[in-house]
Design an enzyme around this catalytic site. Structure first.
Site, PDB file in Angstrom:
ATOM      1  N   LYS A   1     -17.176 -18.821   2.218  1.00  0.00           N
ATOM      2  CA  LYS A   1     -18.598 -18.704   2.548  1.00  0.00           C
ATOM      3  C   LYS A   1     -19.445 -18.023   1.491  1.00  0.00           C
ATOM      4  O   LYS A   1     -19.134 -16.939   1.033  1.00  0.00           O
ATOM      5  CB  LYS A   1     -18.735 -17.898   3.843  1.00  0.00           C
ATOM      6  CG  LYS A   1     -18.247 -18.654   5.056  1.00  0.00           C
ATOM      7  CD  LYS A   1     -18.470 -17.813   6.291  1.00  0.00           C
ATOM      8  CE  LYS A   1     -18.108 -18.590   7.541  1.00  0.00           C
ATOM      9  NZ  LYS A   1     -18.141 -17.712   8.708  1.00  0.00           N
TER      10      LYS A   1
ATOM     11  N   GLY B   1      -8.509  -9.355   0.127  1.00  0.00           N
ATOM     12  CA  GLY B   1      -7.379  -9.830   0.922  1.00  0.00           C
ATOM     13  C   GLY B   1      -6.778 -11.170   0.529  1.00  0.00           C
ATOM     14  O   GLY B   1      -5.625 -11.239   0.074  1.00  0.00           O
TER      15      GLY B   1
ATOM     16  N   ARG C   1       0.829  -1.213   0.000  1.00  0.00           N
ATOM     17  CA  ARG C   1       0.000   0.000   0.000  1.00  0.00           C
ATOM     18  C   ARG C   1       0.862   1.262   0.000  1.00  0.00           C
ATOM     19  O   ARG C   1       0.525   2.247  -0.652  1.00  0.00           O
ATOM     20  CB  ARG C   1      -0.949   0.004   1.209  1.00  0.00           C
ATOM     21  CG  ARG C   1      -2.162  -0.870   0.977  1.00  0.00           C
ATOM     22  CD  ARG C   1      -3.161  -0.751   2.107  1.00  0.00           C
ATOM     23  NE  ARG C   1      -4.361  -1.523   1.791  1.00  0.00           N
ATOM     24  CZ  ARG C   1      -5.305  -1.816   2.671  1.00  0.00           C
ATOM     25  NH1 ARG C   1      -5.203  -1.395   3.927  1.00  0.00           N
ATOM     26  NH2 ARG C   1      -6.358  -2.505   2.303  1.00  0.00           N
TER      27      ARG C   1
ATOM     28  N   GLY D   1     -12.212  -4.892   1.661  1.00  0.00           N
ATOM     29  CA  GLY D   1     -13.642  -4.614   1.765  1.00  0.00           C
ATOM     30  C   GLY D   1     -14.162  -3.703   0.662  1.00  0.00           C
ATOM     31  O   GLY D   1     -15.268  -3.917   0.151  1.00  0.00           O
TER      32      GLY D   1
HETATM   33  C1  3PG Z   1      -8.606  -2.102   4.893  1.00  0.00           C
HETATM   34  O1  3PG Z   1      -7.561  -2.505   5.412  1.00  0.00           O
HETATM   35  O2  3PG Z   1      -9.419  -2.856   4.321  1.00  0.00           O
HETATM   36  C2  3PG Z   1      -8.864  -0.636   4.900  1.00  0.00           C
HETATM   37  O3  3PG Z   1      -7.745   0.063   5.347  1.00  0.00           O
HETATM   38  C3  3PG Z   1     -10.091  -0.305   5.725  1.00  0.00           C
HETATM   39  O4  3PG Z   1      -9.888  -0.652   7.054  1.00  0.00           O
HETATM   40  P1  3PG Z   1     -11.148  -0.986   7.993  1.00  0.00           P
HETATM   41  O5  3PG Z   1     -11.682  -2.296   7.499  1.00  0.00           O
HETATM   42  O6  3PG Z   1     -10.600  -1.039   9.392  1.00  0.00           O
HETATM   43  O7  3PG Z   1     -12.143   0.121   7.798  1.00  0.00           O
END
Ligand code: 3PG
Ligand code: MG
Length: 406
Positions: free
Chosen positions: A198, A355, A37, A378
């Site tokens: 899932k 991820g 990142r 996310g």
């Molecule tokens: C992540 O790592 O997906 C982003 O930095 C967002 O972090 P968070 O899920 O804690 O909001």
């Protein structure tokens, strides 16, 4: 991308530019363990500094829940950030307080300052209006480069954009460009690969994608739920008995909408889930009562590869099997390498994110061989669900008064 303004559209010399980066990087013992990142965010910061801006970097780190948690300070990120930007990066031990303001006042054109974790303030996650204004008061312009945090409607990702002229940074621009090419305006046929454990965490994603793609490939333990929904016995495999109707609904959507659903036709099964466990490959309807599926088999990969040869655009989220536990990585590795080869040959635009996916591609050694790999978890999933991301929407707001076009 045409709907988003970017760094080409602003004049930054001598301006205080607030850059929302996502420096929420994996860290162990005070050291950054994966700088991906930071690498992706550095070009925007460097470009702004080279253009003579006074660059003020904002980010959250981890989830301190509105309190100062010393182990969640951004301080250890300043040095690696400086190394990637190629310039010194000063650090201020607060975000909107006296220390931050004094450090900003000291900034000269071309200098870079990193502020402390925005989530040390509860107002950040509440998207508090006063806090948003306090952030906005620190700068003259706002650049959002944090696609991976854009699914959060927080003060530093959304609220602040209501009070300053705002544009997308280079990393945000790259994410949006590739995601639009992949899903909004793809060359067809379009294929989506959805894997992982899932169905329950990917219901909206499946429903959105099945309506958009020519081919939907289901892998990972979630495929077991689909196989069970077809009446196949899944033995001891991980699956979700409560989600059988959901799986049937997705299959019906595919049938009615003309999308091809590719489910595993063979599986690698074992009696226990551990590295090196004794295993065998069976047709998808021959899983023994005491066996569990841990990977897809070669016939499934062959079907995937044949379909891939007809595909022009591919979106990938989630592994095909338990790739972290060898040898149950074979399906994921073979599929990832097939995508990489088709991409390299110029036959395919391939975009992956989420991820586990990035870890799986890295395991297969092809994380640099897709057209684009998102750093988002996310936010990437919400994009695939067809949701509007607050941090992206905020960039579409009309240009604010006082903003000078270059
Ligand atoms: C992540 O790592 O997906 C982003 O930095 C967002 O972090 P968070 O899920 O804690 O909001
Ligand atoms: Mg996270």
């Amino acid at each position: 991308m045409s709907s988003f303004r970017n760094l080409d559209n602003i004049d930054v010399r001598g301006k205080r530019v607030l850059v929302r980066a996502d420096l929420n990087v994996p860290m162990a013992g005070g050291k950054v363990t994966d700088a991906t990142r930071i690498e992706r965010q550095a070009p925007t910061i460097r470009e702004l500094a080279e253009k003579g801006a006074r660059v003020i970097v904002l980010s959250h780190f981890d989830r301190p829940k509105g309190k100062v948690v010393p182990s969640m300070s951004l301080r250890p990120v300043a040095a690696p950030l400086a190394a990637h930007v190629g310039r010194a990066v000063a650090f201020a031990g607060d975000t909107i307080g006296a220390e931050a303001k004094a450090a900003i006042a000291r900034l000269k054109d071309g200098e870079v300052l990193l502020l402390e974790n925005t989530r040390f303030y509860a107002e950040e996650e509440k998207n508090d209006e006063t806090f948003s204004k306090q952030l906005a008061a620190l700068g003259d312009l706002y650049v959002n480069d944090a696609f991976s945090a854009a699914h959060r409607a927080h003060a530093s990702t959304e609220g602040v954009a209501r009070h300053l002229p705002c544009v997308a940074g280079r990393s945000m621009q790259a994410e949006l460009t590739h995601l639009e090419k992949a899903l909004a305006h793809p060359d067809r046929p379009l294929m989506a690969v959805v894997g992982g454990a899932k169905v329950s965490s990917k219901i909206e994603l499946l429903q959105n994608l099945v309506a958009k793609v020519e081919t939907l490939v289901i892998g990972g333990a979630m495929a077991n739920t689909f196989l069970a929904a077809q009446g196949k016995s899944v033995g001891k495999s991980l699956y979700e008995p409560d989600l059988l109707d959901t799986a049937r609904a997705v299959m019906a959507m595919a049938r009615d909408g003309g999308a091809t659903l590719l489910l595993p036709v063979d599986l690698v099964v074992a009696k226990e889930f551990k590295a090196g466990a004794a295993h065998r490959t069976v047709p998808a309807d021959q899983v023994g009562a005491d066996e569990m599926a841990l990977d897809v088999g070669p016939a499934t990969i062959a079907a995937f590869t044949a379909s891939l040869a007809q595909t022009r655009t591919l979106v990938w989220n989630g592994p095909f099997g338990a790739f972290e536990t060898l040898p149950f990585d074979a399906g994921t590795v073979a599929a990832a390498r097939a995508v990489a080869a088709a991409t390299k040959a110029g036959n395919l635009l391939s975009v992956a994110g989420g991820g586990d996916t990035v870890a799986a591609l890295a395991h297969a050694g092809v994380e640099n061989d897709f057209t684009y790999v998102s750093t988002a978890g996310g936010a990437f999933l919400e994009w695939l669900e067809g949701k509007k991301l607050p941090g992206v929407e905020a960039l579409k707001a009309p240009v604010k008064i006082g903003h000078r076009e270059s």
